[in-house]
Design a protein around this motif. Structure first.
Motif, mmCIF file in Angstrom:
data_model
loop_
_atom_site.group_PDB
_atom_site.id
_atom_site.type_symbol
_atom_site.label_atom_id
_atom_site.label_comp_id
_atom_site.label_asym_id
_atom_site.label_seq_id
_atom_site.Cartn_x
_atom_site.Cartn_y
_atom_site.Cartn_z
ATOM 1 N N UNK A 1 49.394 48.028 51.779
ATOM 2 C CA UNK A 1 48.454 48.066 50.654
ATOM 3 C C UNK A 1 48.907 47.126 49.541
ATOM 4 N N UNK A 2 50.226 47.092 49.310
ATOM 5 C CA UNK A 2 50.764 46.166 48.306
ATOM 6 C C UNK A 2 50.456 44.728 48.718
ATOM 7 N N UNK A 3 50.725 44.419 49.990
ATOM 8 C CA UNK A 3 50.462 43.058 50.462
ATOM 9 C C UNK A 3 48.970 42.734 50.393
ATOM 10 N N UNK A 4 48.164 43.727 50.711
ATOM 11 C CA UNK A 4 46.714 43.536 50.698
ATOM 12 C C UNK A 4 46.222 43.156 49.294
ATOM 13 N N UNK A 5 46.893 43.656 48.268
ATOM 14 C CA UNK A 5 46.528 43.338 46.878
ATOM 15 C C UNK A 5 47.280 42.113 46.359
ATOM 16 N N UNK A 6 48.352 41.742 47.053
ATOM 17 C CA UNK A 6 49.170 40.619 46.590
ATOM 18 C C UNK A 6 50.586 41.090 46.321
ATOM 19 N N UNK A 7 50.748 41.727 45.167
ATOM 20 C CA UNK A 7 52.040 42.293 44.800
ATOM 21 C C UNK A 7 51.802 43.640 44.135
ATOM 22 N N UNK A 8 52.853 44.448 44.021
ATOM 23 C CA UNK A 8 52.701 45.771 43.417
ATOM 24 C C UNK A 8 52.148 45.670 41.997
ATOM 25 N N UNK A 9 52.581 44.658 41.261
ATOM 26 C CA UNK A 9 52.102 44.479 39.885
ATOM 27 C C UNK A 9 50.582 44.316 39.848
ATOM 28 N N UNK A 10 50.021 43.668 40.870
ATOM 29 C CA UNK A 10 48.571 43.493 40.942
ATOM 30 C C UNK A 10 47.856 44.836 40.971
ATOM 31 N N UNK A 11 48.478 45.810 41.634
ATOM 32 C CA UNK A 11 47.862 47.134 41.726
ATOM 33 C C UNK A 11 47.976 47.891 40.414
ATOM 34 N N UNK A 12 49.102 47.695 39.722
ATOM 35 C CA UNK A 12 49.413 48.542 38.569
ATOM 36 C C UNK A 12 48.877 48.004 37.253
ATOM 37 N N UNK A 13 48.811 46.701 37.111
ATOM 38 C CA UNK A 13 48.571 46.125 35.788
ATOM 39 C C UNK A 13 47.109 46.188 35.357
ATOM 40 N N UNK A 14 46.941 46.319 34.041
ATOM 41 C CA UNK A 14 45.635 46.070 33.471
ATOM 42 C C UNK A 14 45.481 44.549 33.393
ATOM 43 N N UNK A 15 46.078 43.924 32.389
ATOM 44 C CA UNK A 15 45.916 42.472 32.234
ATOM 45 C C UNK A 15 46.445 41.712 33.439
ATOM 46 N N UNK A 16 45.596 40.978 34.095
ATOM 47 C CA UNK A 16 45.993 40.177 35.242
ATOM 48 C C UNK A 16 46.034 40.961 36.547
ATOM 49 N N UNK A 17 45.850 42.266 36.463
ATOM 50 C CA UNK A 17 45.902 43.102 37.662
ATOM 51 C C UNK A 17 44.550 43.706 37.994
ATOM 52 N N UNK A 18 44.588 44.776 38.779
ATOM 53 C CA UNK A 18 43.359 45.369 39.301
ATOM 54 C C UNK A 18 42.525 46.036 38.217
ATOM 55 N N UNK A 19 43.126 46.254 37.034
ATOM 56 C CA UNK A 19 42.403 46.897 35.934
ATOM 57 C C UNK A 19 42.078 45.906 34.822
ATOM 58 N N UNK A 20 41.989 44.643 35.155
ATOM 59 C CA UNK A 20 41.875 43.562 34.173
ATOM 60 C C UNK A 20 40.560 43.576 33.387
ATOM 61 N N UNK A 21 39.446 43.687 34.080
ATOM 62 C CA UNK A 21 38.142 43.573 33.433
ATOM 63 C C UNK A 21 37.194 44.669 33.919
ATOM 64 N N UNK A 22 36.090 44.802 33.226
ATOM 65 C CA UNK A 22 35.063 45.764 33.602
ATOM 66 C C UNK A 22 33.703 45.067 33.662
ATOM 67 N N UNK A 23 32.721 45.782 34.146
ATOM 68 C CA UNK A 23 31.393 45.196 34.305
ATOM 69 C C UNK A 23 30.468 45.656 33.179
ATOM 70 N N UNK A 24 29.796 44.713 32.551
ATOM 71 C CA UNK A 24 28.799 45.048 31.535
ATOM 72 C C UNK A 24 27.635 45.771 32.229
#
Lengths: 461, 461
Positions: free
Chosen positions: B189-212
């Motif tokens: 799952x970590x590899x699928x996302x790139x790195x663990x930080x990608x899964x955890x982070x807001x800025x630059x990670x999976x929680x970076x932006x939202x949809x209007x």
């Protein structure tokens, strides 16, 4: 069976647990109907006809001396038992050669055997600390539910040989590799049977005796007594439930009842649609208690020729595909039958092969163990329980790590007027025919009590 | 929608993956229909109306910069994004007190933080060795699939504080305790996302932006484009399949098609009846890939008052029940909204409480973090995905130990004319909306290719 029916209790599933539940409901003077998806009764208990009135079992088959409720059921139904054939020497195929031994201890590396002995004692002591009705309340439950049995063995069994032999034992009992199952589940299951030896042994253990006429005879005789209260070919698709009772919709008939007893492996109970839907904790339990993987392979010969050579027919192999074998001949030894089990990892691997490849590999195993004569049976029978639409695995279901502690309380707890039966809900001999009988008795008593009725006393004794 | 329909491809499930699959089938010039059990589209992606044209999401909601297919879909559909509110300081409630910090590293015990840093680096390095299309082929796959992530942490993370913080992170990503999941699955799952930080982070990670307009707008706009090819309130009960094609029976309509794409979490695909029944290896896969447990709780206030105090609204707690919180206000910050997650063990425990008890505990968490004002929201919304009949958990499904190595090859492999989609079948961003989009594109291309047709090029780019 009419299209519409009104009864006190609707039972879903005509395995041993469902049939026993219906028996007890009827015995109390209430009415019941059993809805069964297949065109036969017995669930994971199934005879295969060998002709001339002889049968061999392709599902659950053995009974042990402490499986009291199963033995009493057999007596009640007039089904006799006979000892599993155990005369002569057993075989073990180990590290490339086949050796003979007597008793339960194979002759491998003495250090490995000593470690296995110590491990068994330790597991038995840990198992005793797991409360059968509430494994999640064991003093170390959280700790024990957080790792696989594999990782526990890796740290605590300091011998490769001992681990390899234990792995064969694990797969023989749970039908999954030791990596699939929570340490807590293994301990619960050991306690549920008594001791680890109870699970493993032929003489005095769970493989002690067999049923004359085959184990399915129990289900067939129960169904006979229930008469037209059993509906075959009636898979249940939907259950409406509420304070007023249940409406159970099966193909071809609808049953209204005050209570339902769902008598299936937990994972299969989730394939019925419920209205209202079941709570999340119950549904998520069913996602974490997977069925094991077994293909049971039986080779039939004119006679049990291995007996002539002083062999019991019991064998263990670290090579496979057959890792455990037994003499499975009828009581009079005619015809001769060997049963070989493909279990866990092996069953999965061989499940992707063709039937022909599997047959050749299984007979190859038998030939290495019992000589070239074993490669030429008169008949070859196999049953892969993972492929069975209405079962989807065998022998039973095991909790993955985290399952017992998070979802255990949802295993048996009724949801309104819905009650749960099946061998996986048993506290004693969980996963075995004896546990199935006990679970049916418990579910019937529970459902009757919730209606203000008492089960007949002897059913609860 | 007529009662009977003939199309090229029948899609089961109108989540993002199913809708995207249907879009691609239609774009190729073939015909498709999407059968959806619910009376809405979106699956695990769902807006809740706040009035005045404002919404808040109670399902999947974020998008990260490397989630390229999801971003392209949004662009294509004219759905804008905006940054997750991250200004000011974050909070951590740790060992009984609440502290402020900036950036992604909370101010706890420096030794624990150093160990977490080293552990992240090590997990990332291990993850890179797991092939995304075939995790079971990783050099150490067998070893890594035999233990839980908990037992790996126990041996390899020599700090209680570090393990506790990692446990919060695991539950935030997988929505299960670390004991439920195979080490190999975590690495995949970590590899699928790139790195663990990608899964955890807001800025630059999976929680970076939202949809209007909320993430469900993607599904709603897709469904608009598909028009009457989407049938709502049509749960699929049965699929007949063979060389000639499929007959898909849903409540109220029957669809004949050349191919079916089943776009659901694996465990849910097993709740459909198949004729002929699916092979054992596919069915047993569905028994070993359980949904996680999440309750998403949103408190709505007239304005995001925490911003006045220099707080981002992002918080972590070792006490719970809210372990992770975010500012979830609409783009203009009106009204103010805090979202708190009950995940894994906490979600299960609180799932057995009453709604009132849960609300009080969640608002208690918010008050400890953001002050007494947080205890008095104008509105409180919660969604427990385990209780949802057509989903039965969130965020996604995780393989228990032993699952990937024994059953991984059955995750995506078509069975005759049946194809599988859904975020759990994705190789990139598995379990996320981006993975769902990719899986829909892959399944459509696969189904079209099997009929000798090509997907339109841009869909595969």
């Amino acid at each position: 069976m009419p299209d519409q029916l009104d009864v006190d209790v609707a039972v879903v599933g005509a395995g041993l647990s469902g049939l026993v539940a219906a028996r007890d409901v009827l015995a109390s003077g209430s009415s019941a109907v059993v809805l069964e998806a297949r065109d036969r009764v017995g669930g994971r208990v199934l005879n295969e006809d060998l002709g001339d009135g002889k049968v061999v079992e392709v599902g659950g088959q053995w009974v042990g001396p402490t499986q009291r409720r199963l033995l009493e059921l057999a007596q009640d139904l007039g089904v006799a038992t006979f000892p599993t054939y155990s005369e002569g020497e057993n075989l073990i195929e180990w590290r490339g050669s086949v050796r003979r031994y007597r008793g339960t201890i194979p002759r491998i590396d003495p250090r490995a055997l000593a470690i296995i002995g110590a491990t068994q004692a330790r597991l038995n002591a840990m198992a005793r600390k797991v409360p059968l009705a509430a494994p999640w309340e064991a003093p170390r439950a959280a700790r024990w539910d957080r790792e696989t049995f594999w990782s526990w063995m890796r740290r605590n069994v300091p011998s490769r040989g001992a681990r390899d032999l234990l792995e064969i034992a694990i797969e023989a009992v749970w039908a999954v590799p030791s990596a699939d199952v929570s340490l807590l589940h293994v301990l619960f299951y050991i306690h549920s049977a008594g001791r680890l030896e109870q699970l493993l042994d032929a003489e005095g253990g769970a493989q002690d005796r067999r049923f004359v006429g085959g184990s399915q005879l129990l289900a067939l005789r129960l169904a006979e007594r229930l008469g037209d209260a059993v509906a075959l070919g009636a898979p249940v698709r939907r259950i409406e439930h509420g304070e007023q009772g249940v409406t159970v919709e099966a193909d071809g008939c609808t049953v209204r009842a005050r209570r339902a007893i769902v008598a299936m492996p937990p994972v299969m109970t989730a394939r019925i649609a419920y209205d209202p839907p079941l709570p999340g904790h119950r549904d998520q339990l069913t996602q974490r208690m997977a069925q094991g993987t077994v293909t049971k392979c039986v080779a039939v010969y004119d006679r049990p020729f291995w007996r002539d050579e002083g062999l019991s027919g019991q064998a263990t192999s670290d090579m496979g595909p057959v890792r455990i074998a037994f003499d499975n001949s009828p009581p009079d030894g005619s015809p001769g039958a060997l049963v070989g089990f493909l279990e866990g990892a092996g069953a999965r691997e061989w499940g992707r092969s063709t039937a022909r490849e599997r047959r050749e590999a299984v007979l190859g195993s038998f030939a290495r163990l019992f000589g070239p004569r074993a490669a030429r049976p008169d008949r070859y029978i196999e049953r892969s329980w993972a492929d069975e639409e209405w079962t989807r695995g065998c022998y039973g279901c095991s909790f993955a790590p985290g399952g017992w502690t998070a979802f255990g309380p949802s295993l048996r707890a009724p949801i309104g007027v819905l009650h749960w039966a099946g061998a996986e809900t048993a506290t004693v001999w969980n996963g075995y025919m004896d546990g199935a009988v006990r679970s049916g008795e418990r579910a019937a008593a529970e459902a009757l009590a919730s209606m203000g009725l008492a089960a007949r006393e002897e059913a609860l004794a």
